[in-house]
Design a protein around this motif. Structure first.
Motif, PDB file in Angstrom:
ATOM      1  N   THR A 119     163.720  80.167  83.630  1.00  0.00           N
ATOM      2  CA  THR A 119     164.076  78.787  83.899  1.00  0.00           C
ATOM      3  C   THR A 119     164.076  78.540  85.401  1.00  0.00           C
ATOM      4  OG1 THR A 119     165.500  78.789  81.950  1.00  0.00           O
ATOM      5  CG2 THR A 119     165.824  77.010  83.537  1.00  0.00           C
ATOM      6  N   LEU A 120     163.277  77.572  85.850  1.00  0.00           N
ATOM      7  CA  LEU A 120     163.252  77.239  87.272  1.00  0.00           C
ATOM      8  C   LEU A 120     164.597  76.692  87.703  1.00  0.00           C
ATOM      9  CD1 LEU A 120     159.812  75.440  87.713  1.00  0.00           C
ATOM     10  CD2 LEU A 120     160.536  77.559  88.801  1.00  0.00           C
ATOM     11  N   PRO A 121     165.095  77.107  88.871  1.00  0.00           N
ATOM     12  CA  PRO A 121     166.344  76.530  89.381  1.00  0.00           C
ATOM     13  C   PRO A 121     166.130  75.054  89.738  1.00  0.00           C
ATOM     14  CG  PRO A 121     165.615  78.404  90.738  1.00  0.00           C
ATOM     15  CD  PRO A 121     164.565  78.153  89.721  1.00  0.00           C
ATOM     16  N   ASP A 122     167.232  74.314  89.850  1.00  0.00           N
ATOM     17  CA  ASP A 122     167.179  72.890  90.185  1.00  0.00           C
ATOM     18  C   ASP A 122     167.149  72.658  91.695  1.00  0.00           C
ATOM     19  OD1 ASP A 122     167.248  72.153  87.516  1.00  0.00           O
ATOM     20  OD2 ASP A 122     169.438  71.997  87.482  1.00  0.00           O
ATOM     21  N   TRP A 123     166.839  73.675  92.480  1.00  0.00           N
ATOM     22  CA  TRP A 123     166.808  73.575  93.939  1.00  0.00           C
ATOM     23  C   TRP A 123     165.562  74.284  94.447  1.00  0.00           C
ATOM     24  CZ3 TRP A 123     170.435  76.107  91.011  1.00  0.00           C
ATOM     25  CH2 TRP A 123     170.317  77.494  90.939  1.00  0.00           C
ATOM     26  N   PRO A 124     165.159  73.980  95.687  1.00  0.00           N
ATOM     27  CA  PRO A 124     164.021  74.707  96.265  1.00  0.00           C
ATOM     28  C   PRO A 124     164.418  76.175  96.424  1.00  0.00           C
ATOM     29  CG  PRO A 124     164.597  72.781  97.607  1.00  0.00           C
ATOM     30  CD  PRO A 124     165.672  72.958  96.574  1.00  0.00           C
ATOM     31  N   HIS A 125     163.790  77.043  95.673  1.00  0.00           N
ATOM     32  CA  HIS A 125     164.219  78.439  95.666  1.00  0.00           C
ATOM     33  C   HIS A 125     163.243  79.340  96.415  1.00  0.00           C
ATOM     34  CE1 HIS A 125     161.434  78.467  92.285  1.00  0.00           C
ATOM     35  NE2 HIS A 125     161.426  79.778  92.340  1.00  0.00           N
ATOM     36  N   CYS A 126     163.721  80.494  96.770  1.00  0.00           N
ATOM     37  CA  CYS A 126     163.019  81.473  97.593  1.00  0.00           C
ATOM     38  C   CYS A 126     161.741  81.996  96.924  1.00  0.00           C
ATOM     39  CB  CYS A 126     163.988  82.625  97.877  1.00  0.00           C
ATOM     40  SG  CYS A 126     163.297  84.047  98.717  1.00  0.00           S
ATOM     41  N   ALA A 127     161.827  82.432  95.714  1.00  0.00           N
ATOM     42  CA  ALA A 127     160.709  82.956  94.920  1.00  0.00           C
ATOM     43  C   ALA A 127     160.197  84.324  95.378  1.00  0.00           C
ATOM     44  CB  ALA A 127     159.554  81.967  94.847  1.00  0.00           C
ATOM     45  N   GLU A 128     160.900  84.967  96.320  1.00  0.00           N
ATOM     46  CA  GLU A 128     160.502  86.316  96.745  1.00  0.00           C
ATOM     47  C   GLU A 128     160.406  87.222  95.514  1.00  0.00           C
ATOM     48  OE1 GLU A 128     159.581  89.492  99.333  1.00  0.00           O
ATOM     49  OE2 GLU A 128     159.774  87.373  99.813  1.00  0.00           O
TER      50      GLU A 128
END
Length: 66
Positions: free
Chosen positions: A10-19
């Motif tokens: 599930t994608l977070p609801d914020w701009p996430h790091c994705a490392e």
């Protein structure tokens, strides 16, 4: 960031790091919040960027730079 139960799908609801994101194993990667002007969270910033950010903090600062 993954839990012991495996990666989140599930994608977070914020701009996430994705490392560490990997389409086959962990499509989300680190769900840490990106710092403004950067594509990574505090943990995954380069040492130079992390040092500059931490040096810019003053007592009582809000996290408005995130």
């Amino acid at each position: 960031m993954t839990s012991s139960h495996g990666p989140s799908l599930t994608l977070p609801d914020w701009p996430h790091c994705a490392e560490g994101a990997d389409p086959a194993m962990d499509p989300i990667g680190c769900s840490g919040i990106r710092f403004a002007g950067h594509t990574r969270c505090l943990e995954h910033l380069t040492a130079t960027d992390r040092t500059a950010f931490l040096a810019s903090l003053s007592p009582g600062d809000a996290h408005s730079r995130c």
